[in-house]
Design an enzyme around this catalytic site. Structure first.
Site, mmCIF file in Angstrom:
data_model
loop_
_atom_site.group_PDB
_atom_site.id
_atom_site.type_symbol
_atom_site.label_atom_id
_atom_site.label_comp_id
_atom_site.label_asym_id
_atom_site.label_seq_id
_atom_site.Cartn_x
_atom_site.Cartn_y
_atom_site.Cartn_z
ATOM 1 N N HIS A 106 -40.748 18.740 -1.708
ATOM 2 C CA HIS A 106 -39.922 17.447 -1.799
ATOM 3 C C HIS A 106 -40.472 16.418 -0.919
ATOM 4 O O HIS A 106 -40.721 16.651 0.390
ATOM 5 C CB HIS A 106 -38.365 17.788 -1.320
ATOM 6 C CG HIS A 106 -37.626 16.375 -1.798
ATOM 7 N ND1 HIS A 106 -37.072 16.408 -3.209
ATOM 8 C CD2 HIS A 106 -37.091 15.388 -1.110
ATOM 9 C CE1 HIS A 106 -36.431 15.159 -3.111
ATOM 10 N NE2 HIS A 106 -36.558 14.599 -2.020
ATOM 11 N N ASP A 142 -31.514 19.526 -4.042
ATOM 12 C CA ASP A 142 -32.366 19.355 -3.014
ATOM 13 C C ASP A 142 -31.559 19.745 -1.841
ATOM 14 O O ASP A 142 -31.587 18.895 -0.621
ATOM 15 C CB ASP A 142 -32.790 17.918 -2.907
ATOM 16 C CG ASP A 142 -33.662 17.567 -4.209
ATOM 17 O OD1 ASP A 142 -34.291 18.385 -4.877
ATOM 18 O OD2 ASP A 142 -33.734 16.342 -4.347
ATOM 19 N N CYS A 707 -86.842 -20.114 21.767
ATOM 20 C CA CYS A 707 -86.462 -19.753 22.914
ATOM 21 C C CYS A 707 -87.200 -18.723 23.894
ATOM 22 O O CYS A 707 -86.939 -18.734 25.131
ATOM 23 C CB CYS A 707 -85.003 -18.862 22.359
ATOM 24 S SG CYS A 707 -85.386 -17.360 21.370
#
EC number: 1.5.1.6
Length: 902
Positions: A106, A142, A707
């Site tokens: 379940h 259940d 750079c």
């Protein structure tokens, strides 16, 4: 044990297979009758194994067990009944018959959510914990004794599908097998269910799934996600029934601006935005719905609700028609009850279920060589004709992810027409900045305005970060395989190559780059970079590590390399596209999403790049581009709590400020490529012709806006004068002019402020006593042109000996013959350490000097020789972290250690 399996679906099939692997004998399988001519997966699997399969439509009539059904069951001699996701009511004569009784799965933590829609109600009630129970079967209420339970966290945006796929399915299968094992060992508990906390809710049906608007946004979100896919939460609006899917409370950065959607009973009208449909609870908080199903069953993106009919159908090529027929065959196999699959055949109305969606997606992906396709696509295009149109658009790379309205600036230049986007790029859309603010980007060749560019504000940064975060956490980018991610980056590189002349022209216009150099380096290396990192995507891997064992048990420790999340990339103006590519390619290859801030003075190739990401099929939100000021946009990215990494190239001063902001905000990762004053040492035993040639390149390459430019040349005394003479001779041959002219050597400086800085730099050099051999002045013509300049007699204490010009200024100092250690000391007497170089024919000297130079890169008898596979980055105040090479990936990854005990 002898086991009877009673159930259905893939879950039942997997439980059945695992029980057989455990050595149990499955004596019979009881599943549901065929539906629309299709057998259930559990029954199909058992039939393959020769296990008896029974398909009873019912087990009892008028409350009594059917005798023939009971007889067939009893003939099997089962010792245990296992019921995985059984949807039928099984009589107690069957439940109690075996020696060990019956166990059933379940999907809730009983006694909470007894009933058939347990997963839905777990989400609807906003439970923080979910899970499953395996209990001793009772009469269907259940309420039987518990055997085993396992729980998991319910995530805020979980749906029935995600909760099931993430936990309830894989862990549930393991749980069923574990429960049988406990029974076989005689260790299975029987724990009575408590009544405290017990709930029972009915089955969710379409008629009961209507949204109640008189509740907070979180409750509305829970209702929508709890009903996602089946049966679907709905409301009435625009004179029809609208069903909402794919809800989320993650609305960070979203602004409710768009077309109003009046909804009867709602606290406020909904708002259809580019992100989806924003809804409001009675607490005025927002939720977002991404998909809407119309009353006729058609699923659309919520963002398209008010848009007209889709664009006209594509006309298929012969190859595409062949693909369409192959896909038709796939549909026919999945839908055997359909006599002929036509364009109007609806996948779901023909009896397909969610398991068939998975099968369709996987078969089509295999057929189409790994095409990106998701289950959601089937829901969005449920008829065969629509599905083929969607498929073909994806195969062509122009599916909805790539469709975008772009307001271009068009220019006829360089013997071609170029089309340049000029708005912000956020979440896959080109949009105006907050308040429609703009600024002018200038052509440095003549000082003219190229176009107006959207000027990003703080709110725009927040929107872009939110888009990147959503794309990282919820979008396709994190779901596709690493190999598919690489395929998209390869496609992007191919598109950049197809547009290389246009990109190089834009770079010449916006940055003053010489067109031929832009083709080779600015654009050419960008393409190489994306191809290189595309190849890395499926090679990012961890390792296994031996650790001390936890005797008598053992351990397995492994590492995973994971993307860090949303990254901010702040790039400079000297190589606008190349610097973007160096960082973005590694960032995306690692699986991150990104917000890019190009330099304010050079935004245009970044925006063109954004357009190409759409064409390549990069999902929306993965790449975002925000032109704007560093003090506003860059600062907000550094401060933003959702940004997890900053990659920056720029000045040391700004880099220090960014590092501080990254630490204070959220200790985000940062890599910095900062200023340089790179020394180049030229020994008398060098190849002088090559030293002159490469020495020129080391300074004047890309107008000195480089750079790693050699900021200072040290030339050995005995060749100094000859070296200077040859350099000056070569400088006077250089053609300064329009960067679009093919014979131009030296274009304009990037922008006016930089030109003024270079003039002040040279004036200071003269004032301090250095000898200005040539240059030092602005070229008398329109634009920002500066003469290539040479200084000699530069002493160590002078400003120009210590500070970077970032322009076409060669700084030459002498050193005494043979005094290697002294010149090394002078070369290292700087707080910078980005690059360096040495020219000598003596291999021992070259190795000694390269060992001693304190810089991230050392060039020997060459200069500017960077490569996409070679790590690039500085020492000392030139920063830390690497671009390029495998090392760059580590800047955009985090290492997770996982330890198992077994």
């Amino acid at each position: 044990m002898k086991i009877a399996v009673i159930g259905q679906s893939l879950f039942g099939q997997e439980v059945y297979c695992h029980l057989r692997k455990e050595g149990h004998e499955v004596v019979g399988v009881f599943t549901v009758p065929d539906k629309d001519g299709k057998a259930d997966p559990l029954g199909l699997e058992a039939e393959k194994d020769g296990v008896p399969v029974f398909k009873f439509s019912r087990w009892r009539a008028k409350g009594q067990a059917l005798p023939d059904v009971v007889a067939k069951y009893q003939a099997l001699g089962a010792e245990l009944n296992v019921l995985p996701f059984c949807s039928q009511f099984i009589p107690m004569e069957i439940i109690n018959a075996p020696q060990h009784g019956s166990i059933i799965y379940h999907p809730s933590l009983l006694p909470r959510h007894r009933g058939a829609s347990a997963i839905n109600w777990t989400l609807i009630h906003g439970d923080k914990k979910g899970g499953f129970s395996i209990f001793w079967a009772d009469d269907g209420l259940d309420t039987g004794d518990l055997l085993l339970q396992k729980e998991c966290e319910v995530l805020p945006d979980d749906t029935v599908s995600t909760l099931y796929n993430r936990f309830l399915f894989p862990e549930g299968i393991k749980g069923m097998v574990q429960a049988v094992r406990l029974i076989a060992e005689g260790k299975a508990p029987r724990l009575p269910q408590p009544e405290e906390g017990a709930t029972y809710e009915g089955i969710q049906k379409k008629e009961t799934a209507k949204i109640n608007w008189d509740q907070p946004a979180e409750a509305i979100h829970n209702w929508i996600r709890g009903n996602d896919k089946v049966p679907g939460a709905w409301t009435e609006a625009c004179e029809q029934k609208l069903t909402f899917f794919n809800s989320t409370l993650n609305t960070s950065g979203l602004v409710p601006e768009g077309d109003a959607l009046p909804i009867p009973g709602a606290h406020r009208p909904g708002v259809v935005t580019k992100a989806g449909l924003i809804l409001f609870g009675n607490d005025d908080k927002m939720l977002l719905v991404k998909n809407i199903q119309l009353e006729d069953g058609k699923m659309i993106l919520a963002s398209n609700f008010f848009k007209g009919a889709a664009s006209s159908a594509l006309e298929l090529t012969e190859a595409e028609l062949v693909t369409a027929e192959a896909v038709r065959s796939v549909w026919q196999r999945i839908l055997p009850n359909v006599l002929e699959v036509e364009d109007s055949t609806d996948f779901f109305k023909s009896g397909a279920a969610s398991v068939d969606v998975v099968r369709l997606v996987e078969e089509v992906k295999e057929l189409c060589d790994g095409l990106e396709l998701e289950n959601e696509d089937v829901y969005m295009a449920s008829t065969f004709g629509d599905f083929i149109q969607l498929l073909v658009r994806k195969l062509r790379g122009d599916d909805e992810e790539g469709e975008c309205s772009i307001d271009y600036v068009e220019m006829a230049v360089n013997k071609r027409t170029i089309r340049i986007p000029h708005q912000l790029f956020i979440g896959g859309e080109f949009v105006d900045a907050e308040g429609a603010k703009t600024y002018e980007t200038i052509n440095p060749t003549d000082g003219s305005v190229i176009c107006q560019v959207s000027l990003a504000q703080v709110t725009d940064v927040d929107k872009a970060v939110a888009a990147a975060k959503d794309a990282f956490e919820n979008g396709r980018w994190g779901k596709i395989s690493a190999r598919d991610r690489g395929r998209l980056l390869y496609r992007l590189a191919d598109l950049m190559e197809q547009h290389q002349e246009e990109l190089a022209t834009i770079e010449a216009l916006d940055a003053g780059a010489v067109y031929t150099l832009a083709l080779k380096t600015h654009v050419g290396m960008s393409i190489q970079t994306f191809r290189y990192f595309a190849g890395w995507c499926d090679k990012i891997q961890g390792s296994t590590i031996p650790i001390n064992q936890a005797r008598p048990n053992r351990n397995l420790t492994l590492t995973r390399k994971e993307p860090v999340g949303v990254c901010g990339i702040i790039i400079p103006w000297n190589y606008p596209l190349m610097m973007l590519s160096w960082k973005t390619a590694a960032c995306l290859a690692a699986g991150n999403t990104v917000v890019i801030k190009p330099a304010q003075v050079t935004p245009l190739t970044a925006l063109k790049f954004a357009e190409l990401t759409l064409k390549a099929g990069i999902p929306k939100g993965v790449v975002n581009v925000l032109p704007g000021s560093g003090s506003l946009v860059g600062q907000r990215l550094s401060d933003h709590p959702d940004v997890r990494k900053i990659g920056f190239t720029g000045s040391t001063e700004v880099g220090k400020h960014i590092m501080k902001s990254c630490a204070i905000s959220n200790v985000k990762k940062v890599s910095l490529e900062l200023g340089g004053k790179s020394p180049l040492i030229i020994f008398a035993d060098c190849d002088l012709n090559k030293a002159v040639q490469m020495g020129m390149s080391s300074v004047f390459f890309n107008k000195g806006e480089n750079c790693i430019a050699a900021g200072r040349l040290f030339v050995e005394d005995s060749i100094h004068d000859e070296f200077v003479r040859r350099v000056v001779e070569e400088v006077r041959k250089m053609k300064v002019g329009d960067p679009l002219d093919r014979d131009t050597d030296h274009g304009p400086q990037n922008h006016h402020a930089h030109l003024m800085k270079l003039m002040e730099y040279c004036q200071r050099g003269v004032k301090e006593g250095a000898t200005l051999v040539c240059g030092g002045n602005q070229v008398p013509r329109p634009g920002f042109f500066f003469e290539p300049t040479v200084f000699t007699d530069v002493e160590d204490h002078m400003f120009i000996a210590k500070e970077e010009s970032f322009g076409p200024v060669m700084i030459i100092s002498r050193f005494a013959d043979g005094d290697v250690d002294t010149v090394l000391s002078r070369a290292n007497a700087t707080e910078f350490g980005l690059a360096s170089g040495v020219f000598t024919r003596d291999i021992n000297k070259a190795l000694y000097v390269s060992d001693k130079l304190q810089a991230g890169t050392v060039f020997v008898n060459t200069y500017n020789k960077t490569d996409v596979a070679a790590p690039f980055g500085g020492f000392k105040q030139s920063g830390f972290g690497k671009d390029l090479g495998e090392a760059a990936l580590n800047e955009y990854l985090r290492v997770k250690t996982v330890t198992f005990e077994y």
